[in-house]
Motif scaffolding. Structure first.
Motif, short mmCIF file in Angstrom:
data_model
loop_
_atom_site.label_atom_id
_atom_site.label_comp_id
_atom_site.label_asym_id
_atom_site.label_seq_id
_atom_site.Cartn_x
_atom_site.Cartn_y
_atom_site.Cartn_z
N ASN A 30 -5.62 -17.37 -9.67
CA ASN A 30 -5.14 -16.15 -8.59
C ASN A 30 -4.46 -14.97 -9.48
OD1 ASN A 30 -6.71 -17.51 -6.61
ND2 ASN A 30 -4.95 -18.55 -5.95
N ALA A 31 -3.59 -15.34 -10.55
CA ALA A 31 -2.93 -14.25 -11.03
C ALA A 31 -3.77 -13.13 -11.68
CB ALA A 31 -1.94 -14.84 -11.93
N THR A 32 -3.52 -11.88 -11.57
CA THR A 32 -4.02 -10.77 -12.47
C THR A 32 -2.81 -10.28 -13.16
OG1 THR A 32 -4.03 -9.20 -10.51
CG2 THR A 32 -5.96 -10.46 -10.48
N ASP A 34 -2.34 -6.87 -12.89
CA ASP A 34 -1.88 -5.85 -11.94
C ASP A 34 -0.76 -6.67 -10.97
OD1 ASP A 34 -3.18 -3.79 -12.87
OD2 ASP A 34 -4.80 -3.97 -11.43
N ARG A 35 -1.27 -7.87 -10.37
CA ARG A 35 -0.32 -8.59 -9.74
C ARG A 35 0.80 -9.11 -10.30
NH1 ARG A 35 -3.56 -12.97 -6.24
NH2 ARG A 35 -1.76 -13.33 -5.33
N LEU A 36 0.78 -9.47 -11.54
CA LEU A 36 1.96 -9.85 -12.33
C LEU A 36 2.83 -8.69 -12.63
CD1 LEU A 36 0.28 -12.44 -14.89
CD2 LEU A 36 1.91 -12.93 -12.82
N ALA A 38 3.14 -5.79 -10.58
CA ALA A 38 3.78 -5.42 -9.37
C ALA A 38 4.98 -6.55 -9.09
CB ALA A 38 2.68 -5.47 -8.25
N ASP A 39 4.65 -7.80 -9.36
CA ASP A 39 5.60 -8.73 -9.02
C ASP A 39 6.85 -8.41 -9.78
OD1 ASP A 39 6.54 -11.16 -7.76
OD2 ASP A 39 6.55 -11.83 -9.97
N TYR A 69 8.46 0.70 -4.18
CA TYR A 69 8.99 -0.71 -4.77
C TYR A 69 10.52 -0.89 -4.30
CZ TYR A 69 4.76 -2.14 -6.83
OH TYR A 69 3.58 -2.75 -6.87
#
Length: 87
Positions: A30-32, A34-36, A38-39, A69
């Motif tokens: 599920n991780a991408t 972009d998501r990593l 942003a996290d 953010y």
């Protein structure tokens, strides 16, 4: 594992990895990237304080992104202070 030394190598040189390598690494998860990313920005804002200037300087992101953010981190921190912790 190296045939010469018998040790496991995690990298063969210091060149950046390719986008193909990273895409393969995350395939089926599920991780991408972009998501990593942003996290990581949000975690930095939560741990160092919601300072958009710090976020922009450290990550090289735009002022608008840094402000978004920082605002999100500020909101989460206020919820934690009011007893409405993250779940």
């Amino acid at each position: 594992m190296s045939k010469i030394t018998g040790k496991l190598h995690t990298a063969y040189d210091t060149r950046p990895v390719t986008s193909y390598f990273l895409s393969n690494l995350f395939r089926g998860h599920n991780a991408t990237l972009d998501r990593l990313r942003a996290d990581r920005w949000l975690e930095e804002a939560l741990s160092r304080g919601p300072d958009p200037l710090h976020l922009a300087a450290v990550f090289g992101i735009s002022a608008g992104s840094a402000i978004r953010y920082a605002d999100a981190a500020r909101s989460l921190l206020e919820q934690d202070q009011n007893g409405h912790g993250r779940e």
